[in-house]
Design an enzyme around this catalytic site. Structure first.
Site, PDB file in Angstrom:
ATOM      1  CD  GLU A   1      -2.920  -0.755   0.065  1.00 16.94           C
ATOM      2  OE1 GLU A   1      -3.447   0.416  -0.284  1.00 16.94           O
ATOM      3  OE2 GLU A   1      -3.158  -1.747  -0.782  1.00 16.94           O
TER       4      GLU A   1
ATOM      5  CD1 TRP B   1      -1.188  -0.695  -4.255  1.00 16.93           C
ATOM      6  CD2 TRP B   1      -1.434   0.883  -5.807  1.00 16.93           C
ATOM      7  NE1 TRP B   1      -1.772  -1.316  -5.269  1.00 16.93           N
ATOM      8  CE2 TRP B   1      -2.001  -0.377  -6.297  1.00 16.93           C
ATOM      9  CE3 TRP B   1      -1.618   1.913  -6.830  1.00 16.93           C
ATOM     10  CZ2 TRP B   1      -2.744  -0.470  -7.473  1.00 16.93           C
ATOM     11  CZ3 TRP B   1      -2.354   1.895  -8.011  1.00 16.93           C
ATOM     12  CH2 TRP B   1      -2.907   0.496  -8.289  1.00 16.93           C
TER      13      TRP B   1
ATOM     14  CD1 TRP C   1     -18.204  14.058 -16.268  1.00 14.86           C
ATOM     15  CD2 TRP C   1     -18.612  11.932 -15.400  1.00 14.86           C
ATOM     16  NE1 TRP C   1     -16.798  13.119 -16.308  1.00 14.86           N
ATOM     17  CE2 TRP C   1     -17.441  11.809 -15.770  1.00 14.86           C
ATOM     18  CE3 TRP C   1     -19.276  10.792 -14.897  1.00 14.86           C
ATOM     19  CZ2 TRP C   1     -16.633  10.856 -15.399  1.00 14.86           C
ATOM     20  CZ3 TRP C   1     -18.345   9.874 -14.671  1.00 14.86           C
ATOM     21  CH2 TRP C   1     -17.079   9.660 -14.908  1.00 14.86           C
TER      22      TRP C   1
ATOM     23  CG  ASN D   1      -8.049   2.238   0.830  1.00 14.47           C
ATOM     24  OD1 ASN D   1      -7.958   3.190   0.128  1.00 14.47           O
ATOM     25  ND2 ASN D   1      -7.797   0.791   0.031  1.00 14.47           N
TER      26      ASN D   1
ATOM     27  CD1 TRP E   1     -13.658  11.541 -13.386  1.00 13.22           C
ATOM     28  CD2 TRP E   1     -12.342  12.385 -12.033  1.00 13.22           C
ATOM     29  NE1 TRP E   1     -12.570  12.176 -14.189  1.00 13.22           N
ATOM     30  CE2 TRP E   1     -11.807  12.718 -13.286  1.00 13.22           C
ATOM     31  CE3 TRP E   1     -11.315  12.957 -10.999  1.00 13.22           C
ATOM     32  CZ2 TRP E   1     -10.688  13.283 -13.401  1.00 13.22           C
ATOM     33  CZ3 TRP E   1     -10.199  13.427 -11.054  1.00 13.22           C
ATOM     34  CH2 TRP E   1      -9.856  13.580 -12.334  1.00 13.22           C
TER      35      TRP E   1
ATOM     36  CD1 TRP F   1     -11.301  10.777  -4.947  1.00 12.11           C
ATOM     37  CD2 TRP F   1     -13.349  10.413  -6.202  1.00 12.11           C
ATOM     38  NE1 TRP F   1     -12.449  10.911  -4.198  1.00 12.11           N
ATOM     39  CE2 TRP F   1     -13.505  10.659  -4.654  1.00 12.11           C
ATOM     40  CE3 TRP F   1     -14.412   9.953  -7.200  1.00 12.11           C
ATOM     41  CZ2 TRP F   1     -14.961  10.620  -4.370  1.00 12.11           C
ATOM     42  CZ3 TRP F   1     -15.576  10.135  -6.801  1.00 12.11           C
ATOM     43  CH2 TRP F   1     -15.957  10.458  -5.439  1.00 12.11           C
TER      44      TRP F   1
END
Length: 473
Positions: free
Chosen positions: A281, A284, A313, A348, A366, A389
């Site tokens: 993680e 990441w 959207w 998370n 988003w 996101w």
């Protein structure tokens, strides 16, 4: 001649490479400076709770530095431009010979530093820059075609190859400074101009460096080995919650990885599964920082995939408001949003669930969700927030394929089996059986005064599939 340490997103004395370089010997005096730039922070979508904690962390840092004989000047300036002008004035006034700082990777911060560097070069001020947010500096990992990595898995493999299961030990606090090395003029100015930021002690978050280390040790001693089994269960307090300290720079990534690396058999991968997963993680997190350096358009909130830049959207202020308030009629989504509003933090797994619900079920841009999260999360930082996101919206690097759409009810049943997390944040559903809490029927909704579902899953899923598929034509 005097050295100046400029604190930014690195509000700590331990494992701070720029601070250590500033105190590498006792030949020159070391001063420190930090700017509170609330207007700039607001422009970067940081909310009141986060900025309050940043000010508290700065005051904590000043106390720590006082104990080391290093005076920290905290100045209140509205913007980066204002702070740069103040910095230049101070360096000129007190004949600063050397400026040290740890790098920030966002585009505005990088432009600020470039302009400052040009002035320093013209005025014979030595500038020393250090990487403290990444173990491997951005740009050091490239594909065979000499391109930045766009996908996480090969990035991680390259990162592990480069590190070869070795992490350098974090540095200790710098040596104490004799205040007599600092002129009276400087000390008087620092005392006169110093600003005491107003902040409110947060009942849930303590941005103290000692607290961060205690929490790191406690997590690795207790939950770390089971992290892979428990990390997705929001009912359990099984994640480290150290992202808050990393975002403020109260804790460094190296401190985290090194502290996990030791009980992991001095391995970065192939050791204890739980510790391997937690280290993963952190890698990441590093990947997203490499991306915003390689692709600075991400800092301008552009879609990583240009073909998804113009998704049609839905413009529904009402639906977005229901999502923000946790009133969508999907209990796991609503409970997660209530947690965010209450704690300034969200589990998370639920960040993915709520983000995908907004972008796929409600088909809402988003960017709106990214901004809302940044305004409310105490651990908000641009790279990780944007990366998460865009992953959920399928517009980003290594993003979820557009046809991957989480069913919020299935997610709830799988990760909150007994509905305990739901009941904690939606007490109106306490009277329902664990099974019914995941998606109450009409009768139960009326009895509990819980809203109807904002959208039907199957229809919403198909709408999202059709919309994303149309972008490929």
């Amino acid at each position: 001649m005097t050295r100046l340490m400029w604190f930014r997103t690195d509000l700590r004395v331990l494992d701070n490479p720029a601070l250590m370089h500033s105190r590498r010997d006792d030949d020159e005096a070391t001063l420190a400076i930090y700017f509170v730039t609330e207007k700039q922070w607001q422009q970067h979508d940081l909310g009141d709770r986060r900025t309050n904690l940043m000010k508290q962390a700065a005051c904590n840092l000043r106390e720590s530095l006082d104990g080391l004989g290093i005076p920290l000047l905290i100045l209140n300036k509205e913007t980066f431009k204002d702070s740069s002008e103040a910095l230049l004035e101070i360096m000129e006034r007190f004949d600063i010979s050397e400026l040290n700082y740890n790098l920030e990777y966002e585009i505005n911060e990088r432009h600020r530093d470039i302009e400052l560097g040009q002035w320093c070069k013209a005025n014979d001020v030595q500038v020393n820059k250090f990487h403290d947010q990444c173990i491997v500096p951005p740009g050091d990992l490239k594909t065979q075609n000499d391109d930045p990595y766009r996908v996480y898995s090969p990035f991680r493999k390259a990162w592990l190859r480069l590190k070869k299961d070795y992490i350098e030990a974090p540095s200790a606090a710098p040596s104490q400074q004799d205040m007599r090395t600092i002129s009276h003029d400087i000390r008087d100015y620092w005392a006169e101009k110093n600003w005491a930021p107003d902040f409110i002690h947060d009942a849930l978050w303590d941005p103290a460096e000692d607290t961060a280390h205690e929490q790191l040790k406690e997590f690795l001693d207790k939950e770390g080995l089971q992290y892979h089994e428990q990390r997705d269960i929001p009912e359990l307090d099984a994640t480290s919650r150290l992202s808050f300290y990393l975002a403020l720079g109260v804790l460094s990534p190296r401190q985290c990885i090194y502290t996990a690396w030791q009980p992991n058999g001095c391995l970065l991968s192939g050791g204890e599964t739980g510790l391997d997963n937690w280290i993963n993680e952190l890698v990441w997190r590093e990947f997203y920082r490499h991306l915003i350096v390689a692709y600075p358009e991400l800092c301008k909130h552009r879609a990583f995939r240009p073909d998804y830049e113009n998704i049609p959207w839905r413009d529904s202020a009402g639906d977005f408001e229901r999502w923000c308030k946790g009133e969508t009629g999907y209990p796991i989504v609503d409970a997660a949003m209530k947690q965010l509003l209450d704690q300034g933090w969200m589990h998370n797994r639920l960040r993915m669930v709520t983000a995908m619900f907004l972008t796929k079920h409600l088909l809402i841009d988003w960017h709106k969700g990214e901004k809302f999260f940044s305004e409310h999360l105490v651990d908000a930082d641009l790279a990780s927030n944007n990366g998460g996101w865009q992953w959920s919206a399928s517009t980003g690097a290594d993003g979820a394929p557009y046809f991957r759409i989480f069913n919020p009810v299935t997610q709830s049943e799988r990760f909150d089996e007994q509905g305990h997390f739901i009941a904690r944040y939606l007490p109106e559903l306490n009277s329902l059986s664990p099974k019914a809490r995941h998606f109450p029927d009409d009768k139960a909704r009326k009895a509990c005064a819980y809203p109807e579902a904002i959208v039907e899953h199957k229809a919403a899923r198909q709408r999202a599939l059709d919309t994303f598929k149309s972008m490929e034509n």
